[in-house]
Design an enzyme around this catalytic site. Structure first.
Site, PDB file in Angstrom:
ATOM      1  CG  ASP A  24       1.603  -2.257   2.079  1.00  0.00           C
ATOM      2  OD1 ASP A  24       0.799  -1.352   2.736  1.00  0.00           O
ATOM      3  OD2 ASP A  24       2.548  -2.617   2.353  1.00  0.00           O
ATOM      4  CD  GLU A  72       7.042  -1.471   1.813  1.00  0.00           C
ATOM      5  OE1 GLU A  72       6.119  -2.477   1.572  1.00  0.00           O
ATOM      6  OE2 GLU A  72       8.125  -1.431   1.431  1.00  0.00           O
ATOM      7  CE  LYS A 129       2.538  -1.294   5.465  1.00  0.00           C
ATOM      8  NZ  LYS A 129       3.701  -1.748   4.862  1.00  0.00           N
ATOM      9  CE  LYS A 132       9.768  -4.442   2.780  1.00  0.00           C
ATOM     10  NZ  LYS A 132       9.508  -3.936   1.559  1.00  0.00           N
ATOM     11  CB  VAL A 157      -0.293  -8.008  -0.897  1.00  0.00           C
ATOM     12  CG1 VAL A 157      -1.465  -8.854  -1.538  1.00  0.00           C
ATOM     13  CG2 VAL A 157      -0.199  -6.416  -1.467  1.00  0.00           C
ATOM     14  CB  THR A 158       3.536 -10.329  -0.048  1.00  0.00           C
ATOM     15  OG1 THR A 158       4.519  -9.927   0.525  1.00  0.00           O
ATOM     16  CG2 THR A 158       3.480  -9.501  -1.300  1.00  0.00           C
ATOM     17  CB  CYS A 162       3.437  -5.636   4.248  1.00  0.00           C
ATOM     18  SG  CYS A 162       4.887  -4.842   3.563  1.00  0.00           S
ATOM     19  CD  GLN A 202       5.078 -22.383  18.161  1.00  0.00           C
ATOM     20  OE1 GLN A 202       5.571 -22.297  18.925  1.00  0.00           O
ATOM     21  NE2 GLN A 202       5.686 -21.991  17.083  1.00  0.00           N
TER      22      GLN A 202
HETATM   23  N1  TIU Z   1       3.722  -4.751   0.946  1.00  0.00           N
HETATM   24  C1  TIU Z   1       4.585  -5.603   1.343  1.00  0.00           C
HETATM   25  O1  TIU Z   1       4.654  -6.796   1.488  1.00  0.00           O
HETATM   26  N2  TIU Z   1       5.845  -5.417   0.742  1.00  0.00           N
HETATM   27  C2  TIU Z   1       6.589  -6.014  -0.063  1.00  0.00           C
HETATM   28  O2  TIU Z   1       7.955  -5.666  -0.323  1.00  0.00           O
HETATM   29  N3  TIU Z   1       6.537  -7.245  -0.208  1.00  0.00           N
HETATM   30  C3  TIU Z   1       7.140  -8.141  -1.013  1.00  0.00           C
HETATM   31  O3  TIU Z   1       6.742  -9.543  -0.774  1.00  0.00           O
HETATM   32  N4  TIU Z   1       8.371  -7.825  -1.585  1.00  0.00           N
END
Ligand code: TIU
Length: 226
Positions: A24, A72, A129, A132, A157-158, A162, A202
């Site tokens: 993303d 996304e 996609k 997330k 990201v992020t 995702c 862990q």
């Molecule tokens: N790609 C992804 O992480 N989608 C999000 O909506 N991330 C946010 O941090 N909002």
């Protein structure tokens, strides 16, 4: 086989059965006026991911690694966007609303596409996609099975949204995941730190974590063979 100096311990992989997944890296998350900013985030927090990911892509392309990008986003009629996701925030700034980069988080719009610096090269896969996670309602599982992939190098990201969702999905499906710490980014420094710790804690509950330089160093023998 190659080995990366990682947390919680060495990550061993075969480049022939490993894929890089870049999650993303879209204008909607990285640039002002997109989905990330409409959620109240400071998008400048993510810029530091770009340069190391460019270097990583160069190394992976030179080594002949499978490279997969994800985006996304939703269909223009929003039929793949559940109300639980759609009905958030100011109505004028929701998914599908018009923005400076086109309709927010809608496939085909300028904001939905990957930033110029990390544009996919010809032949690289792009998985669209709706959620997330990169496995939910996509062909990623079939694509990886077809390629015989066993290990995933995960960036993008992020970190806590995702990237985490995808790593958790992948771990449950039996993939060994290495997350590259400088090639993932969060709008929140404290989530970046905690998000990375949670993966390797862990005994590596979801996977391994290492800086991209350590992974690129482990790829060097593959680079020399090409
Ligand atoms: N790609 C992804 O992480 N989608 C999000 O909506 N991330 C946010 O941090 N909002």
């Amino acid at each position: 086989m190659a080995t990366v100096d990682a947390l919680p311990g060495p990550f061993t992989f075969d480049p022939a059965t490993t894929a890089l997944v870049v999650i993303d890296m879209q204008r909607d998350f990285m640039e002002p006026g997109g989905f990330g900013e409409t959620l109240g985030n400071d998008v400048s927090q993510l810029r530091r991911v770009i340069a190391p990911t460019e270097a990583l892509l160069r190394a992976c392309r030179a080594a002949g690694l499978t490279i997969i990008h994800t985006r996304e986003g939703h269909l223009p009629d929003l039929s793949d966007c559940p109300p639980a996701k759609l009905n958030r925030g100011e109505p004028s700034q929701r998914i599908g609303a018009p923005g400076p980069m086109g309709r927010i988080l809608i496939r085909g719009e300028h904001g939905h596409d990957i930033i110029d610096e990390l544009a996919p090269a010809p032949g690289e896969l792009v998985i669209d996609k709706p959620g997330k996670g990169a496995f939910y309602n996509t062909t990623l599982g079939e694509v990886l099975a077809g390629l015989g992939t066993r290990s995933l190098i995960v960036t993008g990201v992020t970190t806590e949204v995702c990237v985490h969702t995808t790593v958790r999905e992948a771990n449950d499906r039996g993939y060994e995941c290495l997350v590259l710490s400088d090639c993932v980014g969060s709008y929140f420094p404290e989530f970046q730190e905690a998000g990375l710790k949670m993966i390797a804690a862990q005994g590596g509950i979801f996977g391994w974590v290492a800086p991209s330089t350590a992974f690129i160093a482990a790829l060097q023998p593959s680079l020399q063979r090409t």
